[in-house]
Design a protein around this motif. Structure first.
Motif, PDB file in Angstrom:
ATOM      1  N   SER A 109     -23.852  21.129 -88.683  1.00 48.96           N
ATOM      2  CA  SER A 109     -23.068  19.896 -89.173  1.00 48.96           C
ATOM      3  C   SER A 109     -23.126  18.582 -89.998  1.00 48.96           C
ATOM      4  O   SER A 109     -22.647  18.181 -91.141  1.00 48.96           O
ATOM      5  N   TYR A 110     -24.849  19.158 -90.366  1.00 48.84           N
ATOM      6  CA  TYR A 110     -25.434  18.035 -91.732  1.00 48.84           C
ATOM      7  C   TYR A 110     -24.936  18.864 -93.132  1.00 48.84           C
ATOM      8  O   TYR A 110     -24.686  18.235 -93.666  1.00 48.84           O
ATOM      9  N   LEU A 111     -24.921  20.057 -93.485  1.00 44.95           N
ATOM     10  CA  LEU A 111     -24.665  21.061 -94.088  1.00 44.95           C
ATOM     11  C   LEU A 111     -23.098  20.568 -93.947  1.00 44.95           C
ATOM     12  O   LEU A 111     -22.832  20.616 -95.470  1.00 44.95           O
ATOM     13  N   ILE A 112     -22.766  20.658 -93.295  1.00 49.10           N
ATOM     14  CA  ILE A 112     -20.698  20.258 -93.713  1.00 49.10           C
ATOM     15  C   ILE A 112     -20.486  18.916 -94.152  1.00 49.10           C
ATOM     16  O   ILE A 112     -19.541  19.033 -94.745  1.00 49.10           O
ATOM     17  N   ASN A 113     -21.587  18.088 -93.498  1.00 48.78           N
ATOM     18  CA  ASN A 113     -20.317  16.267 -93.917  1.00 48.78           C
ATOM     19  C   ASN A 113     -22.339  16.069 -93.962  1.00 48.78           C
ATOM     20  O   ASN A 113     -22.751  15.154 -93.009  1.00 48.78           O
ATOM     21  N   ASN A 114     -22.886  16.106 -95.231  1.00 49.58           N
ATOM     22  CA  ASN A 114     -24.118  15.430 -94.717  1.00 49.58           C
ATOM     23  C   ASN A 114     -23.569  13.953 -95.507  1.00 49.58           C
ATOM     24  O   ASN A 114     -25.264  13.248 -95.358  1.00 49.58           O
ATOM     25  N   GLU A 115     -23.295  13.142 -95.044  1.00 44.81           N
ATOM     26  CA  GLU A 115     -23.015  11.428 -95.468  1.00 44.81           C
ATOM     27  C   GLU A 115     -23.103  11.261 -94.280  1.00 44.81           C
ATOM     28  O   GLU A 115     -23.368   9.638 -93.676  1.00 44.81           O
ATOM     29  N   ASN A 116     -22.989  11.672 -92.605  1.00 43.18           N
ATOM     30  CA  ASN A 116     -22.954  11.688 -91.582  1.00 43.18           C
ATOM     31  C   ASN A 116     -24.369  12.535 -90.804  1.00 43.18           C
ATOM     32  O   ASN A 116     -24.068  13.362 -90.219  1.00 43.18           O
ATOM     33  N   ASN A 117     -25.323  11.631 -90.994  1.00 36.09           N
ATOM     34  CA  ASN A 117     -26.467  11.898 -90.780  1.00 36.09           C
ATOM     35  C   ASN A 117     -26.934  11.805 -89.641  1.00 36.09           C
ATOM     36  O   ASN A 117     -28.338  11.728 -88.789  1.00 36.09           O
ATOM     37  N   SER A 118     -26.636  10.747 -88.732  1.00 32.33           N
ATOM     38  CA  SER A 118     -26.920  10.998 -86.887  1.00 32.33           C
ATOM     39  C   SER A 118     -26.957  12.274 -86.408  1.00 32.33           C
ATOM     40  O   SER A 118     -26.755  13.037 -86.671  1.00 32.33           O
ATOM     41  N   ASP A 119     -28.616  12.007 -85.821  1.00 30.50           N
ATOM     42  CA  ASP A 119     -29.243  13.322 -84.736  1.00 30.50           C
ATOM     43  C   ASP A 119     -28.747  12.853 -83.166  1.00 30.50           C
ATOM     44  O   ASP A 119     -29.215  13.511 -82.943  1.00 30.50           O
ATOM     45  N   ASP A 120     -27.867  12.046 -83.502  1.00 26.60           N
ATOM     46  CA  ASP A 120     -27.216  11.650 -81.673  1.00 26.60           C
ATOM     47  C   ASP A 120     -25.958  12.773 -81.658  1.00 26.60           C
ATOM     48  O   ASP A 120     -25.239  13.071 -81.927  1.00 26.60           O
ATOM     49  N   MET A 121     -26.324  14.020 -80.760  1.00 29.84           N
ATOM     50  CA  MET A 121     -25.577  15.116 -80.297  1.00 29.84           C
ATOM     51  C   MET A 121     -23.993  14.522 -79.756  1.00 29.84           C
ATOM     52  O   MET A 121     -22.618  15.196 -80.155  1.00 29.84           O
ATOM     53  N   ALA A 122     -23.916  13.368 -79.053  1.00 26.83           N
ATOM     54  CA  ALA A 122     -22.231  12.710 -78.492  1.00 26.83           C
ATOM     55  C   ALA A 122     -21.352  12.674 -80.023  1.00 26.83           C
ATOM     56  O   ALA A 122     -20.510  12.371 -79.947  1.00 26.83           O
ATOM     57  N   GLU A 123     -22.452  11.989 -81.005  1.00 25.68           N
ATOM     58  CA  GLU A 123     -22.337  11.851 -82.453  1.00 25.68           C
ATOM     59  C   GLU A 123     -21.496  12.813 -83.171  1.00 25.68           C
ATOM     60  O   GLU A 123     -20.500  13.389 -83.557  1.00 25.68           O
ATOM     61  N   VAL A 124     -22.348  13.754 -83.336  1.00 26.20           N
ATOM     62  CA  VAL A 124     -21.796  14.941 -83.883  1.00 26.20           C
ATOM     63  C   VAL A 124     -21.017  15.402 -83.289  1.00 26.20           C
ATOM     64  O   VAL A 124     -19.870  16.249 -83.610  1.00 26.20           O
ATOM     65  N   CYS A 125     -20.677  15.658 -82.140  1.00 26.34           N
ATOM     66  CA  CYS A 125     -19.498  15.815 -81.142  1.00 26.34           C
ATOM     67  C   CYS A 125     -18.567  16.091 -81.710  1.00 26.34           C
ATOM     68  O   CYS A 125     -17.505  16.510 -81.492  1.00 26.34           O
ATOM     69  N   ARG A 126     -17.950  14.107 -81.707  1.00 23.30           N
ATOM     70  CA  ARG A 126     -16.981  13.526 -81.635  1.00 23.30           C
ATOM     71  C   ARG A 126     -16.083  13.799 -83.492  1.00 23.30           C
ATOM     72  O   ARG A 126     -15.000  13.832 -83.281  1.00 23.30           O
ATOM     73  N   MET A 127     -17.402  14.476 -83.781  1.00 26.29           N
ATOM     74  CA  MET A 127     -16.828  14.406 -85.468  1.00 26.29           C
ATOM     75  C   MET A 127     -15.872  15.628 -85.563  1.00 26.29           C
ATOM     76  O   MET A 127     -14.939  15.846 -86.133  1.00 26.29           O
ATOM     77  N   TYR A 128     -16.156  16.683 -84.099  1.00 27.32           N
ATOM     78  CA  TYR A 128     -15.443  18.094 -83.844  1.00 27.32           C
ATOM     79  C   TYR A 128     -14.716  18.388 -82.944  1.00 27.32           C
ATOM     80  O   TYR A 128     -13.881  19.055 -82.693  1.00 27.32           O
ATOM     81  N   GLY A 129     -13.989  16.808 -82.516  1.00 29.47           N
ATOM     82  CA  GLY A 129     -13.396  16.477 -81.010  1.00 29.47           C
ATOM     83  C   GLY A 129     -13.842  17.052 -80.224  1.00 29.47           C
ATOM     84  O   GLY A 129     -13.262  16.397 -78.559  1.00 29.47           O
ATOM     85  N   ASN A 130     -15.098  16.951 -80.016  1.00 28.63           N
ATOM     86  CA  ASN A 130     -15.547  16.839 -78.925  1.00 28.63           C
ATOM     87  C   ASN A 130     -15.738  15.488 -78.105  1.00 28.63           C
ATOM     88  O   ASN A 130     -16.913  14.947 -78.870  1.00 28.63           O
ATOM     89  N   ASP A 131     -15.449  15.699 -76.388  1.00 26.19           N
ATOM     90  CA  ASP A 131     -16.088  13.767 -76.835  1.00 26.19           C
ATOM     91  C   ASP A 131     -16.413  13.855 -75.175  1.00 26.19           C
ATOM     92  O   ASP A 131     -16.390  12.949 -74.458  1.00 26.19           O
ATOM     93  N   THR A 132     -17.431  14.737 -75.121  1.00 24.88           N
ATOM     94  CA  THR A 132     -17.409  15.290 -73.765  1.00 24.88           C
ATOM     95  C   THR A 132     -19.285  15.301 -73.529  1.00 24.88           C
ATOM     96  O   THR A 132     -19.943  14.870 -72.046  1.00 24.88           O
TER      97      THR A 132
END
Length: 891
Positions: free
Chosen positions: A412-435
């Motif tokens: 996720s970091y390589l794809i979009n290194n402007e968003n460097n959150s290490d919270d899995m929930a936020e990483v998932c939301r970036m790709y449409g997964n809010d579970t």
């Protein structure tokens, strides 16, 4: 019932003041992406003070829409004498507005009008609607708005020291009413706004004339009654200037604004956005003030709308349910509380194997031979969220993880290194997964952080995580392939994560005795310095108390205050630096603070984090910066002081594992400038590196038009060095002038001369910006991408920062790639040769090794070789090395 309160802030002038309040610390205020943040930081501090004092119901921050307004049509040279706004300030203004929006505060700008006019308009709207109005500005022009219901607060120095102007105070200070102040300005002119006024009429004379005549118009109606004098002659000659000046000085309180009073009602703070903003800006102080109770996070551990997962709870009696064959893919998640996984409490773990999820709170189950074999088997591929965190956590359980091939966080970091959150929930939301719920929601934060007692809550959280790792893997890998980053992921980021895990586990030995000795030495030195300060002050006081220190300096000793805070006089480093020539006590206080900081931050700080094995185990943040550079925390070993002699002493405490062993250091020489020479192809600079010239002396020779480097003086070399490194970071003439304490004109000449002598560097910069505009990203020599969505922004300041980033990201990023490749190759070399030497620390361009005595000769040879051969460039890479019985001696 009390009136509602309206707060109006002059965004441009306050941001300008905020910038210059900390401009001496400009280079210390950058976020990981290189954005200057001093104005944003100080603006926020000011805003907190004002909001707390005013408690407004409605707030508007007005900004100038552009350089030209209706006043330029009246007078073409209006504001014509002003220097160009420093780029270091311009780039921050859009982020000031972003901060305000996150705080629920409206901003507004209007084409053809100034921020003053917007504020004037809303001040009158507010008064008509029964509001008590407060205006905050750095410009006294706005004091003309003061009235029975409007108070104008003007920054006297910095941004914290505000002087309140009411009609009564205006009369006391200027001798005129707020309305008459316009006429006073018309007569005296305004150097800042660049309109002349009447010749030889200054503030005192202008005030006297307006007190006598009431207005410019009335003055000229009765000018024939004045006795003949030079003043009368000047007034008659400059009548047109005075009448024009009044028009220019008058704030337009009837601008065609497109929003109303209801549109600027203070909105709730968006804590989620604010948290991300503070993280992006690296504002740790503000982040620490966001408590779980004070933000939008929910700490309750009850189930919410997220999907209910199916899982099997593992116990010692049912481990046989898990069956894995070589070649099978396993998804694994190891839960720990808090960021420091070297010490964090274990939460539990989860596997997903063949569509089944197995989990438990009891992490000791992982030590069972069956589960341990799965985790240690190199032939069983494992997918995780964070490879390094997982590897270090398992190592604490005596499990040596192998076979981890996929890291969701790194992908996720390589794809979009402007968003460097290490919270899995936020990483998932970036790709449409809010579970997946945020850890903050489930565990809380800080002192309130705890593992849920409800099994369903905890297990559902762990289950959704392993499910998300599997579900999003295909999407993330496809994105990496689409961006041509799959090789970077597999060949650099994954391998270097493994190396970093080894380094973190190894740690570096720190002698507590050495630190304790330094602690005693510094304590004696501080006592001695305290006495000197007390003698100079004539009394004892708490030097660490800003209030008491302010009293001594500005009341007892009579030094002129530079700015105030909400609690009194400012005694910041910036303020003291400006006063250090005024009295010897200032230099003594600065020295005292410097040693006190080394004592508290590094001596005491390191003593607190030495673990039971006698080592410190830092954490390297691999996904923080957009350039790919690594950062070190808990403790920050990349920030051990090197500039002061006292600071350098700290390194004496870092020692090898074996009593007769060595600490070996090897660092790249001027790697960013070598990369610049490579990516630009500049023949002059490349030739300098090939022939082994001192690059800074060579640059000095070029920009000062000397015949030989022998003619270069130390001052010339220092200035050339500042230009060399400044160019890498896209420095402006303003930034260089501040670094070298020279005029902007002279700084511009240096930069112009630089590009004249190194023309291909200028060409590289133009091409880098063009490439970014066409592709939407900048790219390193190893194809690391940094996406630049703002490269086409309509806002000039936002676009300019993106352009500067397009220039320096390939340089900084390529240097980061090179050291990562060197680390990977170095660890492989140590393994291949079966050496006991351990790589223990990375400080950007430097690698530190813990070397047994009998391996030092081998290490002296192979480390520079490996580092210098990490990549093949058109110019040589050079690595300088040294060693000793501690880190201090190794340098």
């Amino acid at each position: 019932m009390a009136n509602q309160k309206l707060l109006l802030i002059d965004g441009n002038s306050v941001a300008f003041r905020a910038f210059y309040a900390l401009y001496r610390q400009l280079e210390n205020f950058r976020n990981p992406e290189g954005l200057h943040t001093n104005a944003i930081y100080t603006f926020k501090n000011m805003l907190d003070v004002v909001l707390n004092n005013v408690q407004p119901d409605h707030v508007l921050v007005a900004f100038d829409a552009g350089k030209t307004t209706f006043r330029n049509k009246m007078y073409a040279d209006y504001k014509g004498g002003r220097q160009k706004t420093p780029g270091e300030l311009s780039e921050q203004l859009p982020y000031v507005q972003e901060l305000l929006h996150d705080l629920g505060i409206s901003t507004y700008e209007l084409e053809n009008y100034e921020a003053d006019d917007i504020i004037g308009t809303f001040a009158k709207i507010g008064e008509k609607n029964g509001f008590d109005v407060t205006v905050v500005t750095g410009d006294k022009d706005l004091t003309q708005l003061a009235s029975e219901h409007t108070t104008v607060m003007v920054t006297k120095s910095g941004v914290m020291n505000l002087e309140s102007y009411t009609p009564e105070h205006m009369k006391e200070v200027n001798g005129v009413t707020p309305t008459e102040f316009i006429d006073m300005k018309a007569l005296m002119g305004d150097n800042s706004d660049n309109y002349p006024g009447v010749t030889k009429v200054g503030p005192k004379k202008a005030s006297q004339l307006i007190q006598e005549y009431g207005s410019v118009e009335n003055l000229y109606d009765h000018i024939d009654d004045m006795k003949a004098s030079k003043l009368k002659e000047n007034l008659l000659n400059d009548k047109d200037k005075a009448l024009l000046g009044k028009k220019l000085a008058t704030i337009n309180c009837d601008t065609p604004v497109t929003i109303g009073i209801d549109d600027i009602k203070r909105r709730p703070v968006d804590y989620q956005k604010l948290r991300r903003f503070y993280e992006k800006m690296n504002f740790r102080k503000f982040l620490s003030e966001l408590t779980p109770d004070g933000d939008s996070s929910k700490n309750e551990t009850s189930q919410d709308s997220h999907v209910k997962m199916e899982y099997t709870e593992l116990t010692k009696n049912n481990l046989a349910k898990i069956t894995v064959n070589e070649g099978d893919e396993v998804i694994f998640y190891l839960g720990m509380l808090g960021p420091n996984y070297h010490l964090a409490e274990f939460v539990g773990f989860a596997f997903k194997i063949s569509k089944q999820i197995f989990l438990s709170r009891d992490v000791t189950l992982l030590q069972d031979a069956k589960l341990k074999q799965i985790l240690e088997n190199k032939k069983i591929s494992k997918d995780v969220f964070d490879l390094k965190r997982t590897t270090v956590g398992l190592n604490r359980l005596g499990i040596h993880a192998h076979g981890i091939e996929y890291d969701m966080l790194l992908a996720s970091y390589l794809i979009n290194n402007e968003n460097n959150s290490d919270d899995m929930a936020e990483v998932c939301r970036m790709y449409g997964n809010d579970t997946v719920r945020s850890d903050l929601d489930v565990y809380g934060k800080g002192k309130s952080e705890k593992i849920p007692t409800d099994d369903d809550v905890l297990y559902n959280h762990l289950a959704t995580k392993v499910e998300a790792i599997e579900t999003l893997k295909e999407t993330l890998l496809a994105k990496l392939k689409e961006h041509e980053q799959d090789d970077l992921f597999a060949s650099i980021e994954i391998p270097v994560a493994r190396v970093l895990a080894i380094m973190e586990i190894n740690g570096i030995k720190v002698q507590a005795d050495t630190l304790t000795e330094l602690q005693d030495e510094f304590a004696v030195e501080l006592k001695k310095m305290e006495k000197q300060i007390y003698d100079e002050a004539g009394e004892e006081f708490n030097i660490n108390s800003p209030k008491q220190l302010g009293h001594i300096l500005f009341e007892k000793m009579g030094l002129k205050p530079i700015k105030k805070t909400k609690t009194g006089y400012s005694t910041s480093v910036d303020v003291l630096n400006q006063l250090k020539d005024e009295n010897p006590i200032i230099g003594q206080i600065l020295s005292y603070r410097q040693i006190a900081k080394i004592q508290s931050t590094y001596v005491n700080g390191l003593l607190d984090v030495i673990q039971k094995d006698g080592r410190v185990h830092t954490r390297y943040l691999q996904t923080l910066t957009a350039t790919g550079r690594l950062s070190s925390v808990d403790p920050n070993l990349q920030n051990i002081p090197t500039r002061t002699e006292e600071g350098k002493q700290i390194r004496k405490a870092f020692v090898p594992s074996e009593p007769d062993g060595y600490i070996f250091s090897c660092d790249y020489s001027q790697i960013e400038l070598r990369v610049l020479a490579q990516v630009s192809g500049d023949e002059q600079m490349q030739e300098a590196f090939r022939t082994g010239y001192d690059i800074h002396a060579h640059t000095a020779m070029k920009i000062f038009h000397l015949k030989s480097t022998d003619d270069v003086t130390p001052l010339m070399r220092r200035r050339a060095k500042a230009v060399n490194f400044g160019i890498v970071y896209g420095i402006s003439d303003y930034g260089l002038s501040k670094n070298l304490n020279i005029s902007r004109k002279q700084a511009k000449e240096f930069i112009d001369n630089y590009f004249e002598q190194y023309p291909q560097i200028r060409e590289y910069m133009d091409k880098a910006v063009k490439f970014a505009r066409e592709k939407g990203y900048a790219e390193t020599i190893m194809h690391r991408r940094r996406y630049l969505p703002d490269i086409h922004a309509k806002n000039y300041n936002v676009r300019s920062f993106a352009e500067r980033t397009a220039i320096n990201s390939p340089i900084q990023g390529s240097a980061a790639d090179i050291i990562k490749i060197a680390m990977i190759n170095m660890q492989k070399k140590l393994n291949d040769l079966h050496l006991k030497t351990k790589m223990v620390v990375q400080v950007h361009d430097e690698l530190i090794f813990d070397v047994p005595k009998d391996e030092i000769e081998t290490i002296k040879k192979i480390v520079p070789e490996v580092m210098q051969s990490a990549v093949t460039l058109d110019i040589p890479l050079v690595a300088d090395s040294g060693y000793g019985h501690n880190w201090f001696d190794a340098k």
